[in-house]
Design an enzyme around this catalytic site. Structure first.
Site, PDB file in Angstrom:
ATOM      1  N   ASP A 491       0.890  -1.167   0.000  1.00 46.85           N
ATOM      2  CA  ASP A 491       0.000   0.000   0.000  1.00 46.85           C
ATOM      3  C   ASP A 491       0.919   1.206   0.000  1.00 46.85           C
ATOM      4  OD1 ASP A 491      -1.972   1.878   0.261  1.00 46.85           O
ATOM      5  OD2 ASP A 491      -2.363   1.475   2.378  1.00 46.85           O
ATOM      6  N   GLU A 500      -1.584   1.653  -8.637  1.00 48.64           N
ATOM      7  CA  GLU A 500      -2.095   2.504  -9.699  1.00 48.64           C
ATOM      8  C   GLU A 500      -3.618   2.401  -9.818  1.00 48.64           C
ATOM      9  OE1 GLU A 500      -1.243   1.383 -13.745  1.00 48.64           O
ATOM     10  OE2 GLU A 500      -0.932   3.474 -14.251  1.00 48.64           O
TER      11      GLU A 500
END
Ligand SMILES: *[C@@H]1O[C@H](CO)[C@@H](O)[C@H](O)[C@H]1NC(C)=O
Ligand SMILES: *[C@@H]1O[C@H](CO)[C@@H](O)[C@H](O)[C@H]1NC(C)=O
Ligand SMILES: *[C@@H]1O[C@H](CO)[C@@H](O)[C@H](O)[C@H]1NC(C)=O
Length: 681
Positions: A491, A500
């Protein structure tokens, strides 16, 4: 940013570069990440997945948030602000012939509009409505879906300047030869909010439009635009037949351009398309020609178009791979089956699906916890694409029989994995454990909260990538990339292959969610609303939120709107009554209705240009813009969404373009930019 494995392979092919900085970065990330992979060591799934008999998650909530994500990606002068942290942008998005190219959505973290992924996102969002519009309507999401399609359609229609000149791309990701040895990134090296792009961009380099013409063909982009227009016409026809007719007419004309001047942007000599090829390499255009004709058939039921579609369909030999912005094969079987019910398409669709379903021909691998692992990048999005197709097919079978059951099971497993079956939700703002640092610029550096405004872009980039600060605003609904093949993930913004978000990841995903609402039954769900969402309005720099009236139950906590009648959303009323825009907008923005209505019409944009700044000298060696470059001034009205407490941002031209270059590269950049200006203006 999307760097597919294909790009890496292609990159290697292109010139045998030894210093492929990008690939190196990716390898390094895996070994030496600044943050640990975070996931609890959950044991693998045992036995066969069984789909729950009742909905495990609130799919109406996911649907609402998924559509909300597209507001975060919106480009152009906004009729109203959905969230406090996004305002008007793409203020100088004008084509060579004065076309207003400001609408549509940005691709990902950046402000690019790449033709093929954008076109496919629009087509797919329309496909969702075509198949599952009733389910959306019953949870009061159809008006939102149609409004979104209109915003995409406005861009496509304006991009279709005439039948030989079509904007295939907007924006400059980078300039010059495909080599990361010299940093000539433009858009990708801007880390601030899109609202301030024009103030930052060096020496007035605006979002550049690149054209597809008979001499510079792209049958895949034009085919996809055509498909999108035909698909939107089906979704919109019940609400605006004239718009639908125009779109069908355009779709046919674009098919003609795409089929009479065949070619791919992959072989284009235009530098912009070479960069498009680097980031989004298209495999073929044959599938887009079949796709275009198939959608025109779906929109018209004209048998001639079915013949044309079949002719191209039979040539599309790559029909058994992924379904994505690049590959339409899997979806062609399904679309053509839905509209013809011919056995050939059914057989091919099942053969396609059997790559994923448990059977002797299964080839797709699963993670230990059950995610079909189709592509390393965007694994969640890719499995969602197939989930949508299976649900569309299962619906056509009335969700009856063993095959339909298998398809629903696959879709449920894939979607539920992403919503939290593994203990982690891949959808931002959904569940209690979701991504805190999506790779997305404006939810981190928003125009209302951009602490590093005024710094060199290298520093802003470093902060964006390396800081452990969570996103300042919640990017609701964004589907993040996905886990590694072992279910692990980061993360972390610096590991953007996991974090993304893109407009295309969310497109078929939204349709799959609608499919699950349809499958479980619309009475199992309540319409979800903005009530309780943190859209940034409490931020000290936020402007006043729109004052949604009492009969809007979509953007408010208001109750009592009739369900399933398209009337719960005031923005739909606004869209359907353009002649009353002044007074309708005045309700939302008391005293400012006519001003906003005027800005929305778009015409003043053409005259508008960029402020010249005292900082230009930072780009050593770059020439002054040539004289015919329009005088530069930002209209005061552009700042209308900014709260009075915000100082007008200081224009920064000294991006990394400026600071990273040694004198030789600066000269090179200078001549490239000079070339660009003479080409552009
Ligand atoms: C799978 O089986 C193993 C061994 O019986 C068990 O330890 C594990 O918890 C099971 N996993 C799940 C997800 O049920
Ligand atoms: C489209 O516009 C361009 C630029 O004005 C022009 O050269 C071209 O002939 C036009 N094409 C058609 C089909 O009108
Ligand atoms: C807005 O708010 C943030 C944090 O509250 C502050 O640091 C910033 O300077 C403010 N102004 C702008 C223009 O971002």
């Amino acid at each position: 940013m999307k760097l597919s494995l294909k790009s890496i392979a292609l990159f290697a092919l292109l010139g045998g570069f030894t210093s492929t900085v990008l690939t190196q970065e990716i390898e390094e990330d895996d070994e030496d990440s600044p943050s640990p992979k975070m996931h609890p060591p959950i044991p693998p799934m045992n036995g066969t997945y069984v789909a729950p008999l009742t909905p495990k998650y609130d799919y109406a909530e996911v649907m609402h948030k998924s559509y909300l994500f597209y507001h975060a990606q919106k480009s152009g002068h906004l009729p109203y602000q959905r969230m406090a942290w996004r305002g008007d942008s793409c203020k100088v998005c004008v084509g060579k012939f004065g076309e207003d190219l400001s609408r549509g959505w940005y691709e990902a973290a950046n402000t690019m509009k790449w033709g093929l992924p954008f076109g496919w996102t629009v087509t797919q969002l329309a496909f969702n409505v075509v198949v599952f519009g009733d389910a959306m309507k019953s949870v009061d999401e159809l008006a939102e879906g149609l409004e979104l399609l209109k915003w995409g359609s406005d861009y496509l229609v304006n991009a279709h300047y005439n039948d030989t000149h079509v904007v295939g791309q907007l924006g400059t990701s980078a300039l010059g030869p495909i080599s990361k040895l010299i940093e000539l990134d433009v858009d990708f090296n801007y880390w601030g909010p899109p609202e301030e792009y024009e103030q930052w961009v060096p020496t007035g380099l605006p979002h550049e439009a690149t054209y597809i013409t008979p001499d510079n063909p792209s049958s895949e982009i034009i085919g996809e635009y055509s498909a999108a227009m035909a698909a939107i016409s089906i979704a919109w026809r019940p609400y605006d037949a004239a718009m639908a007719d125009d779109l069908v007419d355009r779709a046919k004309r674009l098919f003609k351009l795409a089929s009479e001047h065949q070619g791919s942007y992959v072989s284009s000599k235009a530098n912009a398309f070479q960069w498009a090829t680097f980031w989004y390499p298209s495999t073929h255009y044959v599938d887009e020609l079949a796709w275009s004709a198939a959608w025109i058939y779906a929109a018209t039921k004209d048998p001639e178009w079915l013949d044309i579609a079949k002719e191209w369909y039979l040539k599309a030999t790559d029909s058994f791979t992924e379904y994505s912005w690049d590959e339409k094969g899997g979806a062609l079987h399904v679309l053509l089956y839905l509209f013809t019910k011919e056995d050939m398409f059914y057989t091919n669709a099942m053969e396609y699906f059997n790559q994923f379903l448990p059977n002797p021909n299964q080839i797709v691998k699963y993670t230990p916890r059950g995610l079909a692992y189709i592509e390393h990048w965007g694994s969640v999005g890719y499995s969602g694409n197939v989930a949508f197709l299976m649900l569309a097919m299962a619906k056509a079978l009335d969700y009856k029989g063993k095959e339909a059951e298998q398809m629903v099971t696959f879709a449920t497993q894939q979607i539920n994995y992403a919503l939290g079956d593994y203990g982690y939700s891949w959808v931002v703002g959904f569940g209690d454990n979701y991504p805190s640092k999506p790779y997305h610029k404006s939810s981190y550096n928003s125009y209302i909260d951009y602490p590093m405004r005024g710094e060199f872009q290298d520093k802003v980039e470093k902060d964006f990538s390396e800081s452990k600060t969570a996103q300042r605003f919640i990017l609701y609904g964004a589907v993040e990339g996905g886990p590694s093949v072992d279910d692990s993930w980061y993360d972390d913004r610096s590991n953007y292959e996991y974090s993304e978000v893109t407009q295309d990841y969310n497109s078929a995903w939204t349709g799959a969610i609608a499919g699950l609402i349809d499958y479980y039954g619309v009475d199992k769900f309540e319409p979800y609303t903005d009530c309780g969402l943190d859209l940034g309005w409490s931020h000290p720099n936020a402007s006043a939120p729109p004052s949604w009236p009492a009969d809007d139950c979509y953007h408010t906590c208001n109750k009592g709107c009739p369900r399933g009648e398209m009337s719960s959303s005031y923005s739909w009323k606004l869209l359907m009554n353009p002649e009353s825009a002044d007074s309708l907008l005045d309700t939302l923005y008391p005293g400012k209705g006519s001003e906003r209505a005027f800005t929305l019409k778009g015409s003043p944009i053409v005259k508008q240009s960029i402020q010249k700044t005292h900082d230009e000298k930072v780009i050593a060696g770059a020439p002054e813009p040539v004289n015919e470059h329009p005088a530069k001034e930002i209209e005061a009205g552009d700042q209308q969404n900014a709260s009075p407490s915000i100082e007008s941002p200081k224009p920064i031209v000294s991006s990394s373009l400026g600071v990273r270059l040694d004198p030789t590269t600066s000269l090179l950049l200078g001549s490239l930019m000079a070339g660009l200006f003479s080409a552009a203006w």
